[in-house]
Motif scaffolding. Structure first.
Motif, PDB file in Angstrom:
ATOM      1  N   PRO A  99     -90.845 -13.648  -1.556  1.00  0.00           N
ATOM      2  CA  PRO A  99     -92.071 -13.920  -0.806  1.00  0.00           C
ATOM      3  C   PRO A  99     -92.637 -15.321  -1.036  1.00  0.00           C
ATOM      4  N   GLU A 100     -92.534 -15.824  -2.242  1.00  0.00           N
ATOM      5  CA  GLU A 100     -92.862 -17.213  -2.548  1.00  0.00           C
ATOM      6  C   GLU A 100     -91.921 -17.642  -3.655  1.00  0.00           C
ATOM      7  N   ALA A 101     -91.663 -18.935  -3.741  1.00  0.00           N
ATOM      8  CA  ALA A 101     -90.632 -19.443  -4.639  1.00  0.00           C
ATOM      9  C   ALA A 101     -90.811 -18.954  -6.072  1.00  0.00           C
ATOM     10  N   PHE A 102     -89.707 -18.529  -6.679  1.00  0.00           N
ATOM     11  CA  PHE A 102     -89.656 -18.241  -8.109  1.00  0.00           C
ATOM     12  C   PHE A 102     -89.145 -19.544  -8.712  1.00  0.00           C
ATOM     13  N   ALA A 103     -90.013 -20.292  -9.426  1.00  0.00           N
ATOM     14  CA  ALA A 103     -89.652 -21.671  -9.746  1.00  0.00           C
ATOM     15  C   ALA A 103     -90.095 -22.121 -11.131  1.00  0.00           C
ATOM     16  N   THR A 104     -89.338 -23.103 -11.640  1.00  0.00           N
ATOM     17  CA  THR A 104     -89.717 -23.926 -12.782  1.00  0.00           C
ATOM     18  C   THR A 104     -89.823 -25.347 -12.213  1.00  0.00           C
ATOM     19  N   PRO A 105     -90.231 -26.340 -12.997  1.00  0.00           N
ATOM     20  CA  PRO A 105     -90.367 -27.686 -12.420  1.00  0.00           C
ATOM     21  C   PRO A 105     -89.091 -28.260 -11.789  1.00  0.00           C
ATOM     22  N   MET A 106     -87.901 -27.884 -12.266  1.00  0.00           N
ATOM     23  CA  MET A 106     -86.678 -28.502 -11.744  1.00  0.00           C
ATOM     24  C   MET A 106     -85.724 -27.542 -11.054  1.00  0.00           C
ATOM     25  N   ALA A 107     -86.019 -26.243 -11.028  1.00  0.00           N
ATOM     26  CA  ALA A 107     -85.111 -25.276 -10.412  1.00  0.00           C
ATOM     27  C   ALA A 107     -85.930 -24.151  -9.782  1.00  0.00           C
ATOM     28  N   SER A 108     -85.353 -23.534  -8.753  1.00  0.00           N
ATOM     29  CA  SER A 108     -86.070 -22.431  -8.104  1.00  0.00           C
ATOM     30  C   SER A 108     -85.132 -21.584  -7.268  1.00  0.00           C
ATOM     31  N   ILE A 109     -85.603 -20.385  -6.983  1.00  0.00           N
ATOM     32  CA  ILE A 109     -85.067 -19.609  -5.868  1.00  0.00           C
ATOM     33  C   ILE A 109     -86.135 -19.770  -4.806  1.00  0.00           C
ATOM     34  N   PRO A 110     -85.823 -20.503  -3.724  1.00  0.00           N
ATOM     35  CA  PRO A 110     -86.863 -20.882  -2.766  1.00  0.00           C
ATOM     36  C   PRO A 110     -87.441 -19.708  -1.980  1.00  0.00           C
ATOM     37  N   GLU A 111     -88.632 -19.924  -1.466  1.00  0.00           N
ATOM     38  CA  GLU A 111     -89.307 -18.937  -0.636  1.00  0.00           C
ATOM     39  C   GLU A 111     -88.410 -18.540   0.536  1.00  0.00           C
ATOM     40  N   GLY A 112     -88.321 -17.251   0.795  1.00  0.00           N
ATOM     41  CA  GLY A 112     -87.524 -16.741   1.903  1.00  0.00           C
ATOM     42  C   GLY A 112     -86.057 -16.505   1.566  1.00  0.00           C
ATOM     43  N   ALA A 113     -85.597 -16.958   0.411  1.00  0.00           N
ATOM     44  CA  ALA A 113     -84.192 -16.768   0.030  1.00  0.00           C
ATOM     45  C   ALA A 113     -83.922 -15.301  -0.262  1.00  0.00           C
ATOM     46  N   GLU A 114     -82.700 -14.872   0.003  1.00  0.00           N
ATOM     47  CA  GLU A 114     -82.317 -13.490  -0.281  1.00  0.00           C
ATOM     48  C   GLU A 114     -81.906 -13.335  -1.738  1.00  0.00           C
ATOM     49  N   ILE A 115     -82.346 -12.238  -2.335  1.00  0.00           N
ATOM     50  CA  ILE A 115     -81.886 -11.869  -3.665  1.00  0.00           C
ATOM     51  C   ILE A 115     -81.451 -10.407  -3.613  1.00  0.00           C
ATOM     52  N   GLU A 116     -80.523 -10.065  -4.470  1.00  0.00           N
ATOM     53  CA  GLU A 116     -80.021  -8.682  -4.529  1.00  0.00           C
ATOM     54  C   GLU A 116     -80.569  -8.022  -5.786  1.00  0.00           C
ATOM     55  N   VAL A 143     -80.907  -8.866 -11.072  1.00  0.00           N
ATOM     56  CA  VAL A 143     -81.229  -9.599  -9.853  1.00  0.00           C
ATOM     57  C   VAL A 143     -80.226 -10.733  -9.710  1.00  0.00           C
ATOM     58  N   ARG A 144     -79.700 -10.903  -8.499  1.00  0.00           N
ATOM     59  CA  ARG A 144     -78.740 -11.977  -8.217  1.00  0.00           C
ATOM     60  C   ARG A 144     -79.253 -12.775  -7.029  1.00  0.00           C
ATOM     61  N   GLY A 145     -79.124 -14.076  -7.133  1.00  0.00           N
ATOM     62  CA  GLY A 145     -79.541 -14.946  -6.041  1.00  0.00           C
ATOM     63  C   GLY A 145     -78.938 -16.327  -6.199  1.00  0.00           C
ATOM     64  N   ARG A 146     -79.304 -17.203  -5.292  1.00  0.00           N
ATOM     65  CA  ARG A 146     -78.802 -18.582  -5.299  1.00  0.00           C
ATOM     66  C   ARG A 146     -79.969 -19.506  -5.627  1.00  0.00           C
ATOM     67  N   MET A 147     -79.842 -20.224  -6.727  1.00  0.00           N
ATOM     68  CA  MET A 147     -80.903 -21.147  -7.111  1.00  0.00           C
ATOM     69  C   MET A 147     -80.597 -22.542  -6.600  1.00  0.00           C
ATOM     70  N   THR A 148     -81.628 -23.288  -6.319  1.00  0.00           N
ATOM     71  CA  THR A 148     -81.498 -24.691  -5.977  1.00  0.00           C
ATOM     72  C   THR A 148     -82.201 -25.481  -7.072  1.00  0.00           C
TER      73      THR A 148
END
Length: 194
Positions: free
Chosen positions: A36-53, A71-76
């Motif tokens: 629903p909103e980014a799960f983030a630290t200052p330098m990495a995140s799973i962005p808002e709207g991204a799919e997680i399993e 939980v599995r997802g793609r971090m940027t």
């Protein structure tokens, strides 16, 4: 019974009625949800709207429902040395007990009486439990604080900012001496002059 604030249609909300509050009963749940909103630290995140399993195992215990999950997802992220963007798979595990609502109002006297300890516990709302804060905490703790594009990334030149991996071995800016040390440099070059 109080009205639940949780929306049963929310993908992070799980209905525990199939467990029947029978200690020992268990069920598994697998869901794909959007952040629903980014799960983030200052330098990495799973962005808002991204799919997680979410892979969940729900177990009824005497105190409530024990949720064990992955939980599995793609971090940027961006490399902490050269600032190149990167994207990697992320997996995080968690385990949390969601207490039955009656546990919060009926004290037995031998449990923690500290109110701050109760604030850290999670409770079922009716037969629903909300996983979003638990999943968010697990993901944020699993995100790297200093992501790297590679273990041998040389980073950026501190003088001009060019990527050292692309600059080549002959990259340099000459020797610059801080003017405050100029007098010492002269002494080192000509020790007979004192």
């Amino acid at each position: 019974m109080t009205q639940s604030r949780l929306d049963p249609r929310d993908p992070f909300v799980v209905d525990t009625r199939p467990l029947g509050r029978q200690p020992g009963s268990m069920r598994t749940v697998n869901r794909i949800v959007n952040v629903p909103e980014a799960f983030a630290t200052p330098m990495a995140s799973i962005p808002e709207g991204a799919e997680i399993e979410l892979d969940l195992r729900l177990e009824a215990v005497m105190e409530g429902v024990l949720v064990t999950g992955t939980v599995r997802g793609r971090m940027t992220a961006e490399c902490s040395r050269c600032l190149d963007p990167l994207s990697e798979d992320l997996e995080a595990s968690y385990q949390e007990l969601f207490r039955y609502p009656s546990d919060s109002s009926e004290g037995t006297g031998d449990e923690d009486t500290d109110e701050d300890a109760d604030d850290e516990d999670y409770y079922l709302e009716g037969d629903l439990l909300g996983l979003e804060p638990v999943v968010r905490d697990a993901v944020v703790l699993a995100l790297p604080l200093s992501p790297l594009c590679g273990p041998d990334c040389p980073g950026l030149c501190p003088e001009c900012g060019v990527k050292l991996a692309e600059a080549g071995p002959d990259h340099g800016h000459g020797e610059r001496i801080d003017p405050r040390w100029e007098a010492l440099r002269k002494i080192a070059e000509d020790p007979g002059e004192r």
